[in-house]
Structures are given as structure tokens and as C-alpha cells.
Design a protein around this motif. Structure first.
Motif, PDB file in Angstrom:
ATOM      1  N   SER A  34       0.826  -1.211   0.000  1.00 33.52           N
ATOM      2  CA  SER A  34       0.000   0.000   0.000  1.00 33.52           C
ATOM      3  C   SER A  34       0.860   1.260   0.000  1.00 33.52           C
ATOM      4  O   SER A  34       0.533   2.246  -0.651  1.00 33.52           O
ATOM      5  CB  SER A  34      -0.974  -0.045   1.175  1.00 33.52           C
ATOM      6  N   GLU A  37       2.147   1.697  -3.570  1.00 40.43           N
ATOM      7  CA  GLU A  37       1.068   2.172  -4.440  1.00 40.43           C
ATOM      8  C   GLU A  37       0.806   3.660  -4.203  1.00 40.43           C
ATOM      9  O   GLU A  37       0.564   4.418  -5.143  1.00 40.43           O
ATOM     10  CB  GLU A  37      -0.205   1.365  -4.198  1.00 40.43           C
ATOM     11  N   HIS A  38       0.882   4.086  -2.940  1.00 36.20           N
ATOM     12  CA  HIS A  38       0.701   5.505  -2.622  1.00 36.20           C
ATOM     13  C   HIS A  38       1.815   6.345  -3.250  1.00 36.20           C
ATOM     14  O   HIS A  38       1.560   7.411  -3.822  1.00 36.20           O
ATOM     15  CB  HIS A  38       0.673   5.696  -1.101  1.00 36.20           C
ATOM     16  N   VAL A  40       3.586   5.582  -5.909  1.00 28.25           N
ATOM     17  CA  VAL A  40       3.371   5.604  -7.357  1.00 28.25           C
ATOM     18  C   VAL A  40       2.295   6.629  -7.708  1.00 28.25           C
ATOM     19  O   VAL A  40       2.426   7.380  -8.684  1.00 28.25           O
ATOM     20  CB  VAL A  40       3.000   4.196  -7.879  1.00 28.25           C
ATOM     21  N   GLY A  41       1.237   6.691  -6.913  1.00 26.39           N
ATOM     22  CA  GLY A  41       0.190   7.692  -7.142  1.00 26.39           C
ATOM     23  C   GLY A  41       0.722   9.108  -7.037  1.00 26.39           C
ATOM     24  O   GLY A  41       0.402   9.978  -7.844  1.00 26.39           O
ATOM     25  N   GLN A  42       1.567   9.350  -6.024  1.00 24.06           N
ATOM     26  CA  GLN A  42       2.169  10.675  -5.867  1.00 24.06           C
ATOM     27  C   GLN A  42       3.088  11.003  -7.038  1.00 24.06           C
ATOM     28  O   GLN A  42       3.120  12.142  -7.516  1.00 24.06           O
ATOM     29  CB  GLN A  42       2.944  10.747  -4.551  1.00 24.06           C
ATOM     30  N   ASP A  44       2.755   9.914 -10.080  1.00 16.93           N
ATOM     31  CA  ASP A  44       1.879  10.218 -11.209  1.00 16.93           C
ATOM     32  C   ASP A  44       1.407  11.673 -11.154  1.00 16.93           C
ATOM     33  O   ASP A  44       1.413  12.383 -12.164  1.00 16.93           O
ATOM     34  CB  ASP A  44       0.662   9.292 -11.228  1.00 16.93           C
ATOM     35  N   VAL A  45       1.019  12.120  -9.970  1.00 16.22           N
ATOM     36  CA  VAL A  45       0.577  13.509  -9.808  1.00 16.22           C
ATOM     37  C   VAL A  45       1.724  14.469 -10.116  1.00 16.22           C
ATOM     38  O   VAL A  45       1.541  15.479 -10.813  1.00 16.22           O
ATOM     39  CB  VAL A  45       0.030  13.751  -8.385  1.00 16.22           C
TER      40      VAL A  45
END
Length: 80
Positions: A34, A37-38, A40-42, A44-45
């Protein structure tokens, strides 16, 4: 280590750079998964933000160039 492929708008992906994600090993703790994944999300932003800033910078540079060209035209008309 698996290859990471960041999609940049306006840039086509090559077949060689796109790989399927490896299956998650059963021994990977859920907290680590998790967290990654967090992250990777950051990322992407951040990637999207940099792309938007690059577009804005390009527009600003184009506008400045246009202003300088207009200023030169005005100066040519004023000086005989």
C-alpha cells in the motif's frame, strides 16, 4: 528490478518499453504494498504537474517572443 514506464502526454509508447507488471509475491507485506502504491500515485501527480508546468512555460515563452517581435516592429516604424 522491473522496468518503470511513465506515460508522458504527446509521446507514443514503444512496444519494447511496455511490459506487464510482475505478479506480487505472496511474501510482500500489505503495508509495504500500500505504501508503494501511494508513492506511485504521488509520482503520477508530480509527472502530470511537471507536464502542465512545461506547457505553461512554453506558452509564456511563445507570448514573450511575440511581444518582442511586436516591439521590434513598433521601433522600426517609429525610427525613420
Amino acid at each position: 528490478m522491473p522496468e518503470v514506464d511513465f506515460h508522458v502526454p504527446g509521446r507514443a509508447r514503444s512496444q519494447e518499453s511496455v511490459q506487464s507488471a510482475p505478479r506480487e509475491p505472496a511474501s510482500t507485506p500489505q503495508a509495504l504494498t500500500s505504501t508503494l502504491e501511494h508513492i506511485v500515485g504521488q509520482l503520477d501527480v508530480l509527472t502530470q504537474t511537471v507536464c502542465i508546468l512545461e506547457q505553461r512555460l512554453t506558452l509564456t515563452e511563445d507570448k514573450l517572443k511575440q511581444c518582442l517581435e511586436n516591439q521590434q516592429l513598433i521601433m522600426q516604424r517609429v525610427t525613420p
